[in-house]
Structure formats: structure tokens, C-alpha cells
Scaffold this active site. Structure first.
Site, short mmCIF file in Angstrom:
data_model
loop_
_atom_site.label_atom_id
_atom_site.label_comp_id
_atom_site.label_asym_id
_atom_site.label_seq_id
_atom_site.Cartn_x
_atom_site.Cartn_y
_atom_site.Cartn_z
N LYS A 12 -9.02 15.53 -8.29
CA LYS A 12 -9.48 15.15 -9.63
C LYS A 12 -8.61 14.05 -10.25
O LYS A 12 -9.03 13.38 -11.19
CB LYS A 12 -9.51 16.36 -10.56
N SER A 13 -7.40 13.89 -9.78
CA SER A 13 -6.44 12.98 -10.41
C SER A 13 -6.80 11.50 -10.18
O SER A 13 -6.89 11.06 -9.02
CB SER A 13 -5.05 13.24 -9.84
N PRO A 14 -7.00 10.72 -11.24
CA PRO A 14 -7.29 9.29 -11.06
C PRO A 14 -6.24 8.53 -10.25
O PRO A 14 -6.61 7.78 -9.33
CB PRO A 14 -7.41 8.77 -12.50
N ARG A 17 -6.69 9.31 -6.64
CA ARG A 17 -7.90 8.72 -6.09
C ARG A 17 -7.72 7.21 -5.84
O ARG A 17 -8.28 6.66 -4.89
CB ARG A 17 -9.08 8.98 -7.02
#
Length: 224
Positions: A12-14, A17
Site C-alpha cells: 500500500k505504501s506509495p 510502490r
């Protein structure tokens, strides 16, 4: 002997990613260790030994530890990239990449955190209106930055990976008005055309937005 690249990450972590996008663009295989940042398990004990800042992402390249997404992306391109297109050697282009990286970390991602964290960690059941407005102002800054297909001209760079990782989650929470931000809208569509986009970024971006909205609803239900 093949290089082993271990990434401590969270889907989920930008920032995580953004690193995954970079690695896939370079054709690199990562051993991904999914972190929940919950203390007490063996993976957390292992993670704390390599990350004095206790933040993700963290890259372990055969014992060489690189911390922070921008540093990791630059490291991967410089060490493993077949050329410099993702992180140009040209000093002017490189300066523009850095400008956009700072736009993400200093404005876009920081405002995402400022909006999401009260809901995730403090039990808030609403988004502060001023913080929502700051997100819209961030959209405007990005819109004005886009002068070509990508953030630094006609070529894809790590600046695009960094910014899309944050923007792709934000638009699921604070709607992007296409008529006001046509350049961002086209840029997002262009990024989604990357064959590795959905796996490395799209799914996680949607999951983060849904998680935050679900958390907001759950927090509100406690007051009913």
C-alpha cells in the site's frame, strides 16, 4: 552469481510502490518482504537491524543497505540500468528529475500523509477541509509542472514513478476533476499503459485508497 535484491516493503505504501515500478522497468527481480510495521514478529526484528530509521522501503543489495525510496531508485538505475534514461546523466535533466522528486516528497506525498494519518492513526471520521484543499493545490502544482508527456520531457524517468505512486492513491480519495487537470489525466492514463503498472502500483494504490475510506467509515460508525 546472481545478485540478490531484498526489498522491505508494503504494497500500500506509495514510496515502496515507486521502487517496485523502478525495479520492474529495469527488469530486476526483487525478493519482497512485506512489512506491516507491527513490532514483535521475526520479520520486524530482522528489519530493525537493517533500518535505523525504522521506515520503509529499505533495499538490501547483498549486504549493501539503501534507505528511502528516492535513494533506492537512483541507486538501482545507476548500478543496474542499461542506460541513463530513467535517471539522466545530463545535468539539466537530472536537476529537473530532482525537482519533481522533491515535489512528490515535499508536497504531494507529505500532503497525502497529512490527510490520511488522522483517519488511520487518530480515529478521525472525516477529512479536514483545509487538508483536502491542500491536495487540490498539489494537483494544480503538478498540472503546471507537466509540459510534455512526462514530468521531465518526452521520456519516462524515476520522477514519474515517484509522483504517480502518490497521485494514484490520492485520486481515489480526493477526486481529480478531469476538466481542471487535463494534463494530469492524460499522464495518469499514459502511466497506466506500462505493462507492469497494475501489478507494481495500481493494485496497491487502490487498496490504500479503499483502506483509508473504509477506516474513515469505521471510525464514524463508532459514534453512532
Amino acid at each position: 552469481m546472481a545478485t540478490t535484491l531484498v526489498l522491505y516493503t508494503n504494497k500500500k505504501s506509495p514510496p515502496c510502490r515507486a521502487v517496485r515500478l523502478t525495479a520492474r522497468a529495469l527488469g530486476l527481480e526483487l525478493i519482497e518482504k512485506e512489512m506491516t510495521l507491527v513490532r514483535g514478529d521475526k520479520l520486524m526484528e530482522e528489519f530493525l537491524k537493517v533500518s535505523p530509521q525504522h521506515t520503509i522501503p529499505v533495499l538490501d543489495d547483498g549486504g549493501t543497505i539503501i534507505i528511502a525510496s528516492h535513494a533506492i531508485m537512483i541507486y538501482l538505475v545507476c548500478k543496474y540500468g542499461p542506460d541513463d534514461r530513467l535517471y539522466p546523466a545530463d545535468i539539466v535533466k537530472r536537476a529537473r528529475v530532482h525537482t519533481s522528486l522533491h515535489l512528490d516528497s515535499g508536497v504531494i506525498f507529505s500532503r497525502l500523509s497529512f490527510l490520511f494519518e488522522p483517519v488511520i492513526y487518530s480515529g478521525k471520521s472525516y477529512f479536514h477541509s483545509d487538508r483536502v484543499e491542500h491536495i487540490r493545490k498539489a494537483y494544480r502544482l503538478l498540472e503546471d509542472t507537466l509540459v510534455d508527456d512526462y514530468l521531465v520531457g518526452s521520456d519516462l524517468t524515476i520522477a514519474d514513478f515517484s509522483c504517480i505512486s502518490s497521485i494514484s492513491s490520492l485520486v481515489g480519495v480526493v477526486a481529480l476533476e478531469e476538466e481542471k487537470f487535463p494534463k494530469i489525466t492524460r499522464w495518469i492514463s499514459r502511466m497506466k499503459e506500462l505493462p507492469y503498472y497494475e501489478e507494481t502500483n495500481g493494485t496497491g494504490a487502490t487498496e490504500l485508497a479503499q483502506f483509508v475510506l473504509g477506516k474513515k467509515e469505521a471510525n464514524a460508525a463508532q459514534y453512532l
